[in-house]
Write an enzyme that holds these catalytic residues in place. Structure first.
Site, PDB file in Angstrom:
ATOM      1  N   GLY A 104       0.827  -1.215   0.000  1.00  0.00           N
ATOM      2  CA  GLY A 104       0.000   0.000   0.000  1.00  0.00           C
ATOM      3  C   GLY A 104       0.856   1.258   0.000  1.00  0.00           C
ATOM      4  O   GLY A 104       1.991   1.258   0.463  1.00  0.00           O
ATOM      5  N   CYS A 105       0.281   2.368  -0.553  1.00  0.00           N
ATOM      6  CA  CYS A 105       1.014   3.637  -0.601  1.00  0.00           C
ATOM      7  C   CYS A 105       0.923   4.382   0.723  1.00  0.00           C
ATOM      8  O   CYS A 105       1.839   5.105   1.099  1.00  0.00           O
ATOM      9  CB  CYS A 105       0.464   4.542  -1.696  1.00  0.00           C
ATOM     10  SG  CYS A 105       1.068   4.106  -3.323  1.00  0.00           S
ATOM     11  N   VAL A 106      -0.214   4.278   1.399  1.00  0.00           N
ATOM     12  CA  VAL A 106      -0.402   5.054   2.630  1.00  0.00           C
ATOM     13  C   VAL A 106      -0.748   4.095   3.769  1.00  0.00           C
ATOM     14  O   VAL A 106      -1.634   3.270   3.615  1.00  0.00           O
ATOM     15  CB  VAL A 106      -1.536   6.098   2.483  1.00  0.00           C
ATOM     16  CG1 VAL A 106      -1.711   6.858   3.789  1.00  0.00           C
ATOM     17  CG2 VAL A 106      -1.214   7.059   1.362  1.00  0.00           C
TER      18      VAL A 106
END
Lengths: 106, 170
Positions: A104-106
């Site tokens: 995931g990016c965040v």
């Protein structure tokens, strides 16, 4: 590509970067060895709280928790994660916990 | 998946020795869709142990002004990438509806809203700076700004602090 290797007497599978790829090959003893390998010489209760959350969350979700998830669901403040696992907490936690890097990016 | 055997285990390179990388985002827009790129990238940079600064200027001030930061909007108007007829965007209530839809998508990805995201970045060690000229132009006081903002600085301060940094304008 997966490579078979031996870490502290344990036969394990790792990816090109050295992250373990088989969930069940990991043990807490191995975790301590992995931590030492990346310069974290002592795993305190606070470290273990984060690592155990990562392990159990992976077992439920099938993917490695991002920092935000460790903070929000695991209840460990982001600031503290940066103290426990300096600079790159998400990747370092995943490595020690024998899990893949978070996607995931965040 | 092929497995080969090796006796020396690979240890990932976490780049602990590289301490000089620095990244600066200039946030100049106040719409919801233009707020997120810098926030997401800053979050990624901080997670990689990179010294990260965000400089807010012009409409980007809405991202750090207490009164507006939780009310950023997304509009179809002037944004052909929505693939919606532009005439629709002008109808009453359309911006509100588009904003609601985008916020739903963002929270569906478990990405925080702007104020919570700012808190997160500060907790991760981000440095937030407000632009002097914008503060003066918009008649803002330091108290009007989000608490995580370190200071109001002018452009020469910013040029100085971004020395040697990778600068990204959003």
């Amino acid at each position: 590509m997966t490579t078979q290797t031996t870490i502290a007497g344990h036969d394990v599978h790792v990816d090109d970067e050295g992250f373990m790829t088989v969930y069940d090959e990991w043990t807490e003893d191995l975790g301590r060895e992995l931590a030492t390998a990346i310069g974290i010489d002592e795993l305190t209760d606070a470290h273990w709280e984060a690592l155990r959350f990562l392990r159990s969350d992976f077992a439920e979700q099938g993917e490695t928790a991002t920092l935000r998830r460790v903070a929000k669901i695991g209840g460990i403040p982001t600031k503290q994660l940066f103290v426990l696992f300096p600079k790159k907490p998400a990747k370092k936690m995943a490595y020690i916990a024998g899990l893949p890097k978070p996607h995931g990016c965040v | 998946m092929t497995a080969t055997e090796t006796t020396t285990p690979t240890v990932p390179d976490f780049g602990d020795d590289e301490t000089d990388r620095k990244i600066c985002f200039i946030c100049s827009k106040g719409t919801l869709d233009m707020a997120y790129p810098a926030l997401v990238m800053a979050n990624g940079a901080l997670g990689e142990g990179v010294e990260t600064h965000l400089f807010f200027t012009f409409w980007g001030m809405d991202m750090i002004t207490k009164k507006t930061m939780d009310h950023l909007k997304f509009t179809i108007l002037g944004n052909p990438a929505t693939h919606m007829p532009q005439a629709l965007g002008g109808l009453p209530g359309m911006t509100g509806m588009a904003t609601k839809m985008m916020k739903k998508q963002i929270s569906g990805l478990d990405v925080p809203e702007v104020p919570e995201f700012m808190e997160l970045l500060v907790d991760m060690g981000a440095h937030l700076w407000a632009c002097r000229m914008s503060v003066d132009m918009m008649d803002l006081e330091p108290d009007d700004l989000f608490d995580g903002v370190e200071d109001i600085i002018n452009v020469s301060d910013f040029i100085e602090l971004s020395d040697g940094a990778q600068v990204i304008f959003v």
